[in-house]
Design a protein around this motif. Structure first.
Motif, PDB file in Angstrom:
ATOM      1  N   LEU A  19     -23.414  44.970  12.177  1.00 53.34           N
ATOM      2  CA  LEU A  19     -24.709  45.685  12.132  1.00 53.34           C
ATOM      3  C   LEU A  19     -25.581  45.590  10.741  1.00 53.34           C
ATOM      4  CD1 LEU A  19     -23.297  48.797  14.322  1.00 53.34           C
ATOM      5  CD2 LEU A  19     -24.534  46.973  15.027  1.00 53.34           C
ATOM      6  N   ALA A  20     -24.497  45.315   9.806  1.00 58.57           N
ATOM      7  CA  ALA A  20     -25.398  45.277   8.603  1.00 58.57           C
ATOM      8  C   ALA A  20     -26.045  43.944   8.367  1.00 58.57           C
ATOM      9  CB  ALA A  20     -24.224  45.838   7.530  1.00 58.57           C
ATOM     10  N   VAL A  21     -25.406  43.049   8.651  1.00 56.08           N
ATOM     11  CA  VAL A  21     -25.939  41.699   7.888  1.00 56.08           C
ATOM     12  C   VAL A  21     -26.586  40.755   9.329  1.00 56.08           C
ATOM     13  CG1 VAL A  21     -24.122  41.633   6.263  1.00 56.08           C
ATOM     14  CG2 VAL A  21     -23.756  40.387   8.537  1.00 56.08           C
ATOM     15  N   THR A  22     -26.793  41.312  10.246  1.00 56.87           N
ATOM     16  CA  THR A  22     -27.516  40.614  11.294  1.00 56.87           C
ATOM     17  C   THR A  22     -28.354  41.455  12.085  1.00 56.87           C
ATOM     18  OG1 THR A  22     -26.285  41.309  13.344  1.00 56.87           O
ATOM     19  CG2 THR A  22     -25.282  39.496  12.027  1.00 56.87           C
ATOM     20  N   CYS A  41     -24.207  35.564  20.577  1.00 58.51           N
ATOM     21  CA  CYS A  41     -25.387  36.232  21.154  1.00 58.51           C
ATOM     22  C   CYS A  41     -26.035  36.267  20.039  1.00 58.51           C
ATOM     23  CB  CYS A  41     -25.005  37.543  21.488  1.00 58.51           C
ATOM     24  SG  CYS A  41     -23.291  37.753  22.792  1.00 58.51           S
ATOM     25  N   SER A  42     -27.486  35.438  20.283  1.00 62.32           N
ATOM     26  CA  SER A  42     -28.313  35.100  19.257  1.00 62.32           C
ATOM     27  C   SER A  42     -27.701  34.943  17.870  1.00 62.32           C
ATOM     28  CB  SER A  42     -29.313  36.225  19.132  1.00 62.32           C
ATOM     29  OG  SER A  42     -30.146  36.154  20.339  1.00 62.32           O
ATOM     30  N   GLY A  43     -26.689  33.922  18.065  1.00 58.10           N
ATOM     31  CA  GLY A  43     -25.815  33.227  16.736  1.00 58.10           C
ATOM     32  C   GLY A  43     -24.791  34.173  16.457  1.00 58.10           C
ATOM     33  N   VAL A  76     -28.517  42.666  15.177  1.00 55.22           N
ATOM     34  CA  VAL A  76     -27.859  43.356  16.349  1.00 55.22           C
ATOM     35  C   VAL A  76     -28.126  44.649  16.257  1.00 55.22           C
ATOM     36  CG1 VAL A  76     -25.673  43.986  17.542  1.00 55.22           C
ATOM     37  CG2 VAL A  76     -25.944  41.718  16.644  1.00 55.22           C
ATOM     38  N   GLY A  77     -28.087  45.329  15.144  1.00 56.18           N
ATOM     39  CA  GLY A  77     -28.484  46.839  14.955  1.00 56.18           C
ATOM     40  C   GLY A  77     -29.877  47.227  15.573  1.00 56.18           C
TER      41      GLY A  77
END
Length: 200
Positions: free
Chosen positions: A71-74, A43-45, A76-77
């Protein structure tokens, strides 16, 4: 494993906090019967595991959980209702490897510095996190929001990519602008080459 060739653009229907997790519901055009529980979808990589799937009206809805590390490194959050995401199903033995080998393990978040449109194409200049820039080489590969792209030029922590009309039309990159944050995954071979060099 994936190839960085997007096969659908999905839409986030909802994002529900569940402790340190977030449960995302994503609408897509895939056949619901073809998605197994436990399947991996980029999902978007970001490689995420399907935990539920259903058919609602004319759309397939699949659910995935994003953990604290994701959530911390992409990006997505930052997703919310209506966010459009590039989708790719996991590679099967015998599938065409049209892009490059992509793991779906996003290395960090890059930022688009500029966009120049010409002849129905676009050139993006992107700033990568400093710790990743040594893995990015001219004519090498990089995945941005899950899209396999060839690096055209490199200048320190900055690099450029050229997006052809097809890529702009069938991925979310066509709507991207300067200042946008995007997921970046460096080339797996570049990572191993660097590690071997360090080991020597």
């Amino acid at each position: 494993m994936f190839t960085g060739i997007v096969t659908d653009v999905g839409e986030v229907v909802s994002m529900e906090p569940r402790g340190e997790l977030r449960r995302l519901r994503i609408a897509c055009s895939y056949d619901s019967n073809s998605i197994a529980l436990g399947a991996s979808i980029a999902c978007s990589g970001v490689c995420l595991t399907v935990v539920a799937v259903a058919r609602e009206d004319a759309r397939t809805i699949f659910e995935v959980d994003a953990a604290a590390e994701t959530l911390a490194v992409t990006t997505v959050g930052t997703w919310a209702h209506g966010t459009r995401v590039n989708l790719e199903r996991a590679l099967k033995i015998g599938d065409e490897l049209g892009g490059h080998i992509v793991t779906g393990h996003v290395d960090g978040v890059a930022r688009i510095l500029s966009r120049e449109d010409f002849d129905d194409m676009s050139q993006f200049w992107v700033e990568s996190p400093r710790e990743l820039s040594r893995f990015i080489a001219k004519k090498g590969s990089v995945a941005l929001d899950g899209v396999s792209l060839t690096v055209n030029d490199v200048d320190g922590d900055r690099f450029s990519v050229l997006l052809i009309p097809h890529t702009l039309a069938v991925t979310t990159l066509g709507a991207r602008r300067a200042g946008d944050a995007i997921n970046i995954e460096i080339d797996l071979m570049a990572r191993y080459a660097a590690r071997l060099r360090e080991a020597r």
